[in-house]
Structures are given as structure tokens and as C-alpha cells.
Write a protein that holds these residues in place. Sequence first.
Motif, PDB file in Angstrom:
ATOM      1  N   VAL A  10       0.833  -1.199   0.000  1.00 59.28           N
ATOM      2  CA  VAL A  10       0.000   0.000   0.000  1.00 59.28           C
ATOM      3  C   VAL A  10       0.870   1.253   0.000  1.00 59.28           C
ATOM      4  N   ALA A  11       1.961   1.221   0.730  1.00 58.39           N
ATOM      5  CA  ALA A  11       2.866   2.371   0.771  1.00 58.39           C
ATOM      6  C   ALA A  11       3.484   2.630  -0.597  1.00 58.39           C
ATOM      7  N   VAL A  13       2.265   1.771  -3.595  1.00 63.27           N
ATOM      8  CA  VAL A  13       1.225   2.262  -4.505  1.00 63.27           C
ATOM      9  C   VAL A  13       0.891   3.717  -4.185  1.00 63.27           C
ATOM     10  N   GLY A  14       0.810   4.059  -2.928  1.00 60.10           N
ATOM     11  CA  GLY A  14       0.541   5.444  -2.543  1.00 60.10           C
ATOM     12  C   GLY A  14       1.648   6.378  -2.979  1.00 60.10           C
ATOM     13  N   PHE A  15       2.894   5.940  -2.836  1.00 59.57           N
ATOM     14  CA  PHE A  15       4.032   6.759  -3.264  1.00 59.57           C
ATOM     15  C   PHE A  15       4.028   6.943  -4.774  1.00 59.57           C
ATOM     16  N   GLN A  16       3.715   5.884  -5.513  1.00 61.78           N
ATOM     17  CA  GLN A  16       3.656   5.994  -6.972  1.00 61.78           C
ATOM     18  C   GLN A  16       2.559   6.955  -7.412  1.00 61.78           C
ATOM     19  N   GLU A  17       1.413   6.890  -6.761  1.00 68.53           N
ATOM     20  CA  GLU A  17       0.321   7.803  -7.108  1.00 68.53           C
ATOM     21  C   GLU A  17       0.700   9.251  -6.810  1.00 68.53           C
ATOM     22  N   ALA A  18       1.383   9.476  -5.691  1.00 71.53           N
ATOM     23  CA  ALA A  18       1.826  10.830  -5.347  1.00 71.53           C
ATOM     24  C   ALA A  18       2.840  11.334  -6.362  1.00 71.53           C
ATOM     25  N   TRP A  21       1.015  12.202  -9.542  1.00 73.70           N
ATOM     26  CA  TRP A  21       0.226  13.413  -9.394  1.00 73.70           C
ATOM     27  C   TRP A  21       1.124  14.649  -9.449  1.00 73.70           C
TER      28      TRP A  21
END
Length: 60
Positions: A10-11, A13-18, A21
Motif C-alpha cells: 500500500v505504501a 502504490v501510494g508513493f507511486q500515485e503521489a 500526481w
Amino acid sequence: MRFMQLIPAVAVVGFQEAMQWKFGPLGIACLVLLGIGLKARSTTCTTVGAVVLVLLMTQA
């Protein structure tokens, strides 16, 4: 036990999305280059990914 394996996923995927963005597709490409370079132990690939990522971060 599975919960502990889920946290890093999850970390990441969240970092990739950030990154996507904030820096767009080029930021994701840099992360991919960095990851591939680390797994393949290729200093050229790792260095290119890291340098371009730093350049993106200093522009923003």
C-alpha cells in the motif's frame, strides 16, 4: 501476518500515485528505472533514474 505484507504494498502504490500526481508520467518512469536498476544491480539504470528524479524534484 498477511497484514504486515500488505502495508509495504500500500505504501508503494501510494508513493507511486503521489509521484504521478506531482511529476506526471516522467516521475513514474524514473521510479521504474530506479527499481529496475536496483533489482538488476545496474548502476547506469539506477543513476539515470535517480538523477532525473532529483532534477524533477528541484524544478517543482
